[in-house]
Motif scaffolding. Structure first.
Motif, PDB file in Angstrom:
ATOM      1  N   SER A 157       8.766   2.110   7.013  1.00  0.00           N
ATOM      2  CA  SER A 157      10.292   2.296   7.281  1.00  0.00           C
ATOM      3  C   SER A 157      11.078   2.810   5.869  1.00  0.00           C
ATOM      4  O   SER A 157      11.782   3.663   5.855  1.00  0.00           O
ATOM      5  CB  SER A 157      10.975   1.482   8.329  1.00  0.00           C
ATOM      6  OG  SER A 157      10.063   1.506   9.386  1.00  0.00           O
ATOM      7  N   ALA A 158      10.637   1.700   5.147  1.00  0.00           N
ATOM      8  CA  ALA A 158      11.331   1.606   3.876  1.00  0.00           C
ATOM      9  C   ALA A 158      10.909   2.761   2.939  1.00  0.00           C
ATOM     10  O   ALA A 158      11.685   3.513   2.251  1.00  0.00           O
ATOM     11  CB  ALA A 158      11.113   0.417   2.963  1.00  0.00           C
ATOM     12  N   ALA A 159       9.573   3.297   3.210  1.00  0.00           N
ATOM     13  CA  ALA A 159       8.960   4.375   2.247  1.00  0.00           C
ATOM     14  C   ALA A 159       9.334   5.658   2.720  1.00  0.00           C
ATOM     15  O   ALA A 159       9.632   6.517   1.903  1.00  0.00           O
ATOM     16  CB  ALA A 159       7.531   4.135   2.266  1.00  0.00           C
ATOM     17  N   VAL A 160       9.741   5.879   4.015  1.00  0.00           N
ATOM     18  CA  VAL A 160       9.971   7.179   4.532  1.00  0.00           C
ATOM     19  C   VAL A 160      11.383   7.364   5.001  1.00  0.00           C
ATOM     20  O   VAL A 160      11.666   8.273   5.480  1.00  0.00           O
ATOM     21  CB  VAL A 160       9.074   7.734   5.762  1.00  0.00           C
ATOM     22  CG1 VAL A 160       7.701   7.781   5.230  1.00  0.00           C
ATOM     23  CG2 VAL A 160       9.468   6.733   6.803  1.00  0.00           C
ATOM     24  N   SER A 161      12.327   6.243   4.722  1.00  0.00           N
ATOM     25  CA  SER A 161      13.460   6.297   5.157  1.00  0.00           C
ATOM     26  C   SER A 161      14.074   6.601   6.454  1.00  0.00           C
ATOM     27  O   SER A 161      14.651   7.491   6.948  1.00  0.00           O
ATOM     28  CB  SER A 161      14.298   7.137   3.980  1.00  0.00           C
ATOM     29  OG  SER A 161      14.271   6.644   2.848  1.00  0.00           O
ATOM     30  N   HIS A 162      13.026   5.959   7.263  1.00  0.00           N
ATOM     31  CA  HIS A 162      13.062   6.200   8.919  1.00  0.00           C
ATOM     32  C   HIS A 162      12.556   4.929   9.552  1.00  0.00           C
ATOM     33  O   HIS A 162      11.332   4.338   9.131  1.00  0.00           O
ATOM     34  CB  HIS A 162      12.286   7.389   9.194  1.00  0.00           C
ATOM     35  CG  HIS A 162      12.292   7.632  10.698  1.00  0.00           C
ATOM     36  ND1 HIS A 162      13.429   7.909  11.452  1.00  0.00           N
ATOM     37  CD2 HIS A 162      11.491   7.363  11.840  1.00  0.00           C
ATOM     38  CE1 HIS A 162      13.146   8.039  12.876  1.00  0.00           C
ATOM     39  NE2 HIS A 162      11.831   7.645  13.019  1.00  0.00           N
ATOM     40  N   MET A 163      13.610   4.496  10.329  1.00  0.00           N
ATOM     41  CA  MET A 163      13.292   3.146  11.143  1.00  0.00           C
ATOM     42  C   MET A 163      12.373   3.501  12.190  1.00  0.00           C
ATOM     43  O   MET A 163      13.008   4.089  13.279  1.00  0.00           O
ATOM     44  CB  MET A 163      14.797   2.590  11.411  1.00  0.00           C
ATOM     45  CG  MET A 163      14.089   1.283  11.998  1.00  0.00           C
ATOM     46  SD  MET A 163      13.674  -0.040  11.190  1.00  0.00           S
ATOM     47  CE  MET A 163      14.829  -0.384   9.855  1.00  0.00           C
ATOM     48  N   PHE A 164      11.322   2.980  12.279  1.00  0.00           N
ATOM     49  CA  PHE A 164      10.471   3.049  13.422  1.00  0.00           C
ATOM     50  C   PHE A 164      10.789   1.812  14.571  1.00  0.00           C
ATOM     51  O   PHE A 164       9.986   0.723  14.455  1.00  0.00           O
ATOM     52  CB  PHE A 164       8.944   2.918  13.010  1.00  0.00           C
ATOM     53  CG  PHE A 164       8.407   3.870  12.409  1.00  0.00           C
ATOM     54  CD1 PHE A 164       7.942   5.228  12.860  1.00  0.00           C
ATOM     55  CD2 PHE A 164       8.457   3.950  10.769  1.00  0.00           C
ATOM     56  CE1 PHE A 164       7.777   6.231  12.122  1.00  0.00           C
ATOM     57  CE2 PHE A 164       8.061   4.846   9.864  1.00  0.00           C
ATOM     58  CZ  PHE A 164       7.469   6.209  10.388  1.00  0.00           C
ATOM     59  N   LEU A 165      11.959   1.909  15.163  1.00  0.00           N
ATOM     60  CA  LEU A 165      12.364   0.780  15.907  1.00  0.00           C
ATOM     61  C   LEU A 165      11.552   0.285  16.865  1.00  0.00           C
ATOM     62  O   LEU A 165      11.293  -0.579  17.297  1.00  0.00           O
ATOM     63  CB  LEU A 165      13.776   1.516  16.394  1.00  0.00           C
ATOM     64  CG  LEU A 165      14.607   0.126  17.111  1.00  0.00           C
ATOM     65  CD1 LEU A 165      14.929  -0.751  16.218  1.00  0.00           C
ATOM     66  CD2 LEU A 165      15.891   0.887  17.579  1.00  0.00           C
ATOM     67  N   VAL A 166      10.951   1.509  17.814  1.00  0.00           N
ATOM     68  CA  VAL A 166      10.306   1.117  19.053  1.00  0.00           C
ATOM     69  C   VAL A 166       8.899   0.386  18.791  1.00  0.00           C
ATOM     70  O   VAL A 166       8.867  -0.769  19.138  1.00  0.00           O
ATOM     71  CB  VAL A 166       9.735   2.330  19.863  1.00  0.00           C
ATOM     72  CG1 VAL A 166       9.005   1.862  20.931  1.00  0.00           C
ATOM     73  CG2 VAL A 166      11.125   3.002  20.405  1.00  0.00           C
ATOM     74  N   PRO A 167       8.201   0.675  17.728  1.00  0.00           N
ATOM     75  CA  PRO A 167       7.072  -0.161  17.305  1.00  0.00           C
ATOM     76  C   PRO A 167       7.583  -1.465  16.967  1.00  0.00           C
ATOM     77  O   PRO A 167       6.448  -2.488  17.112  1.00  0.00           O
ATOM     78  CB  PRO A 167       6.230   0.764  16.175  1.00  0.00           C
ATOM     79  CG  PRO A 167       6.792   2.269  16.525  1.00  0.00           C
ATOM     80  CD  PRO A 167       8.173   2.062  17.142  1.00  0.00           C
TER      81      PRO A 167
END
Length: 391
Positions: free
Chosen positions: A118-128
């Motif tokens: 998430s930090a690398a792609v600037s997107h939070m994978f909330l469900v996983p």
């Protein structure tokens, strides 16, 4: 199984191995050998079962067969089991630890991976993250429960070893061995009782005792009840004879005079004066013992405390100093003789004082005797009445 059959098994296995070597195909070798061994085991089981049935028929013809095999020995009274000698749950606890910690570590690694991603792609994978987080928490919770269960069983075995065959044991003793506090061990034992590891046990938190059976607990409660009843009686007696601060001060002062008399007696070697001082010490001690039991007589000792005992102390100090002189002249001898005579006079005074402390009780006793004699006379039960009747 006969030797011929065992040879057949060996030949079959040998043929299977030779066939695999010659053809270079080992894919079915394991299955072929397994089939041969399984068939052999089935044949052995059948042979054993047949032989057992035959033996049973043979033995059943024996008239003692039923007695030997079916009739049990006369019932012997067996003491009831008080604790679980083979507690279960350890295997399950080990599995819980292995599975729980494995799942926890694996899913925790997943959580860390998704956080890094998430930090690398600037997107939070909330469900996983939620799924892996819940699984990690559940795994570690399962592993912790298994760990606690194993530790509980280990402590249980340690308690049982210390208890041995005793029916009661101080919790402090178990706590010292376990290096735990008394409160921890008390809760631990109660938890084991709740889990049916101990069947009839009781934890007494008042006096911190562990009782292993219902009967032991009832006996303990009865003994404790009797103890506290006796304690109340003693406390009431002590309260009855409890002296005031002023009276206690008088008693303490009297004890200091008694100690001084003893010290002077120890320092003075003469046998005659020593005998007189022994008597004085006993008399004064009895007087203050009476004051302790009957504080109401304390005012009668005022003159003794203000004059008799202080004067006695001064006289004994003087006698002790005179007795230490290397040369005893006429003055020294006459003074010592006067002091010895005064000690006799004081002893007589202390005897009368001690006797006076019993005046009230002597009067009460005389009154009781008088009343008793009057009642006996009214009932015609006195000796004089019997004498007159006989005449």
């Amino acid at each position: 199984m006969s030797d011929t059959n065992w040879n057949d098994v060996g030949d079959k296995i040998k043929d299977a191995v030779d066939s695999a070597i010659s053809t270079g195909d080992f894919s079915n070798l394991s299955r072929s050998i397994g089939d041969v061994i399984n068939d052999t085991i089935d044949n052995v089981k059948g042979s054993v079962k047949t032989a057992a049935q035959q033996n049973k028929k043979t033995y059943s013809a024996n008239p003692y067969y039923k007695t030997i095999h079916t009739e049990s020995a006369p019932d012997q009274p067996q003491p009831p089991a008080l604790y679980n000698k083979r507690p279960g749950g350890q295997a399950g606890a080990i599995i819980s630890m292995a599975l729980g910690y494995s799942v926890g570590i694996f899913t925790l690694a997943g959580v860390i991976s998704f956080i890094a991603l998430s930090a690398a792609v600037s997107h939070m994978f909330l469900v996983p993250l939620i799924i892996f987080g819940v699984l990690a928490a559940g795994g570690f919770c399962l592993g912790t429960r298994g760990t606690k269960k194993i530790r509980l069983l280990n402590r249980y075995r340690s308690y049982v070893r210390q208890i041995d065959h005793r029916l009661s044991i101080p919790i402090q003793q178990l706590a010292d061995r376990a290096h735990k506090s008394v409160s921890f061990v008390a809760k631990d034992l109660q938890n084991m009782i709740d889990q049916r590891l101990f069947y009839e046990a009781h934890v007494d938190t008042q006096d911190n005792y562990f009782l292993l059976s219902d009967q032991a607990y009832e006996d303990y409660r009865s003994a404790r009840l009797e103890y506290y009843e006796q304690k109340k009686i003693i406390e009431k007696e002590q309260e009855k004879h409890k002296v005031s601060d002023e009276c206690q001060k008088l008693i303490d002062e009297g004890q200091s005079y008694i100690r001084h008399i003893r010290e002077c007696n120890d320092d003075i070697p003469g046998e005659e004066i020593s005998r007189k001082l022994d008597k004085m010490e006993q008399l004064v001690q009895r007087i203050f013992d009476e004051v302790r039991i009957h504080p109401e007589v304390a005012p009668d000792l005022q003159k003794m405390m203000d004059y008799y005992l202080p004067t006695t102390s001064k006289l004994l100090d003087a006698y002790r100093e005179l007795d230490k002189q290397p040369v005893a002249g006429d003055n020294i001898r006459s003074t010592k003789a006067e002091i010895e005579q005064t000690v006799d006079t004081l002893n007589v005074a202390f005897e009368k004082l001690l006797d006076s402390l019993f005046v009230d009780r002597a009067w009460d006793i005389s009154s009781d005797i008088s009343v008793l004699n009057t009642m006996l006379a009214q009932e015609g039960l006195k000796e004089d009445d019997f004498t007159l009747n006989n005449k």
